[in-house]
Design an enzyme around this catalytic site. Structure first.
Site, PDB file in Angstrom:
ATOM      1  N   HIS A  17       0.830  -1.204   0.000  1.00  0.00           N
ATOM      2  CA  HIS A  17       0.000   0.000   0.000  1.00  0.00           C
ATOM      3  C   HIS A  17       0.865   1.254   0.000  1.00  0.00           C
ATOM      4  O   HIS A  17       0.680   2.152  -0.841  1.00  0.00           O
ATOM      5  CB  HIS A  17      -0.906   0.001   1.233  1.00  0.00           C
ATOM      6  CG  HIS A  17      -1.787   1.206   1.339  1.00  0.00           C
ATOM      7  ND1 HIS A  17      -3.078   1.224   0.866  1.00  0.00           N
ATOM      8  CD2 HIS A  17      -1.555   2.447   1.862  1.00  0.00           C
ATOM      9  CE1 HIS A  17      -3.612   2.420   1.090  1.00  0.00           C
ATOM     10  NE2 HIS A  17      -2.710   3.183   1.680  1.00  0.00           N
ATOM     11  N   GLU A  18       1.805   1.311   0.920  1.00  0.00           N
ATOM     12  CA  GLU A  18       2.650   2.500   1.027  1.00  0.00           C
ATOM     13  C   GLU A  18       3.599   2.622  -0.165  1.00  0.00           C
ATOM     14  O   GLU A  18       3.939   3.734  -0.586  1.00  0.00           O
ATOM     15  CB  GLU A  18       3.440   2.478   2.340  1.00  0.00           C
ATOM     16  CG  GLU A  18       2.582   2.523   3.587  1.00  0.00           C
ATOM     17  CD  GLU A  18       1.677   3.746   3.650  1.00  0.00           C
ATOM     18  OE1 GLU A  18       2.039   4.796   3.082  1.00  0.00           O
ATOM     19  OE2 GLU A  18       0.589   3.654   4.253  1.00  0.00           O
ATOM     20  N   HIS A  21       1.930   4.565  -2.922  1.00  0.00           N
ATOM     21  CA  HIS A  21       2.058   6.014  -2.728  1.00  0.00           C
ATOM     22  C   HIS A  21       3.476   6.482  -3.063  1.00  0.00           C
ATOM     23  O   HIS A  21       3.676   7.490  -3.748  1.00  0.00           O
ATOM     24  CB  HIS A  21       1.754   6.383  -1.269  1.00  0.00           C
ATOM     25  CG  HIS A  21       0.316   6.189  -0.871  1.00  0.00           C
ATOM     26  ND1 HIS A  21      -0.740   6.653  -1.633  1.00  0.00           N
ATOM     27  CD2 HIS A  21      -0.234   5.603   0.221  1.00  0.00           C
ATOM     28  CE1 HIS A  21      -1.875   6.351  -1.022  1.00  0.00           C
ATOM     29  NE2 HIS A  21      -1.596   5.718   0.093  1.00  0.00           N
TER      30      HIS A  21
END
Length: 353
Positions: A17-18, A21
């Site tokens: 997820h990170e 980003h």
């Protein structure tokens, strides 16, 4: 050993997820001040090209801290100084990567287990389905106009509606479409209500089939997550249906123990493989749910950031930073209260289990 496996699964899902980003921030020339896996005190950290990378003690989250995201920045590489499209891509990338991870894991599940088409393999005696003439081999096409691609969508639909709700069912029999209206009938032995048709799935027919049903699996998990939110909002689910890191970890532990028990007489390798596949299967659910939850238009979540960017794109004016900061501050406070509530709720459920 179980706790290590749980930490690894959490870590992989949060990292992906990170990393979504992080990757899109770098692509859009946004400075990343820190990329962290975990929360709390730092265990290890290093700096490369103006970005500090850290591993923190608590495996319950992580973050990608970009220049200008937590405070105003005059830097041309600050998050808030980039175009709305760039910020939109960066904010959406985290949930998108969770869906991609769920898709990749689903390919493994479809390969080793079965795929889940809504094709009937068995009809219960004296059931509504039998009375309507539905037969093994028939394929359910839609329920009340909702297209069905996975058999489990039928179970999901049943959870969202009362047992005595008449359902218009379109099904395919020998290449011909038929439509019937069914109401579940009570099974006298169990006391439960059923339509009366059952599907046990089938083995995949090769890579193309696995890719197709991996996509459909992610679609189903997203649909199930959205339905869960609706159930919470409408009161169809209770507080005990909420689950945080403690509850999820406890559930994962139960899954691993059950997986070991299933093949306890078949050797260590078989146990490892069964535990691994069960964890991967649960990780599909977790990753898809994390993606959906982060897209909710709640301040401090990715969905909240996306909402602010969309407001700016439509109005042509950015929401004043001080007002955005106040809204985000309230959002963070409410999320913290929710996390505390869920933690103690999980703890109570585990202790009373």
């Amino acid at each position: 050993m179980n706790i290590i496996a749980i930490i690894i699964v959490f870590g992989v899902i949060v990292f992906v997820h990170e990393f979504g980003h992080f990757l899109f921030a770098k692509m859009n020339r946004i400075k990343v001040n820190e990329f962290s896996i975990g929360m709390g005190p730092s265990i290890a950290s290093w700096t490369k090209k103006d970005t500090m990378y850290s591993i923190r003690a608590l495996p319950i989250g992580g973050y990608c801290l970009m220049e200008g995201m937590a405070e105003e920045s005059d830097s041309v590489n600050g998050y808030n100084n980039k175009s709305p499209l760039a910020r939109l891509m960066v904010s959406f990338a985290g949930p998108l990567f969770n869906f991609i991870l769920a898709f990749l894991f689903s390919i493994i599940i479809c390969h080793f287990y079965t795929v889940d088409p809504p094709v009937i393999t068995q009809i219960m005696e004296n059931s509504a389905a039998e009375e309507a003439g539905i037969q093994p081999g028939d394929e359910i096409i839609s329920l009340d106009g909702q297209r069905i691609y996975n058999y489990r969508e039928i179970t999901l639909y049943s959870m969202m509606h009362e047992y005595n709700h008449p359902v218009d069912i379109v099904f395919d029999h020998d290449g011909e479409r038929h439509e019937v209206t069914l109401t579940k009938k009570k099974d006298l032995e169990t006391g439960n209500y059923y339509f009366g048709f059952i599907s046990t799935g089938r083995a995949s027919e090769g890579l193309a089939d696995e890719l197709k049903f991996a996509v459909l699996e992610v679609r189903f998990q997203i649909k199930a997550a959205v339905s869960s939110v609706k159930m919470l909002v409408t009161g169809h689910a209770s507080k005990d249906d909420l689950m945080g890191p403690v509850g999820i970890g406890n559930t994962m532990n139960d899954i691993m123990e059950d997986a070991k028990e299933e093949v306890k007489d078949e050797g260590a390798w078989k146990q490892f493989l069964n535990v691994f596949l069960n964890l991967i299967n649960f990780a599909v659910l977790l990753s898809a749910n994390l993606g959906v939850m982060n897209l909710l238009p709640v301040p401090a979540l990715d969905g909240g950031k996306i909402l602010f960017v969309l407001i700016e794109a439509i109005s042509g004016k950015r929401v004043p930073p001080e007002k955005e900061a106040i809204v985000n501050g309230i959002g963070v406070a409410l999320l913290m209260l929710l996390m505390i509530f869920v933690f103690f709720n999980d703890l109570g459920n585990v202790l009373h289990k």
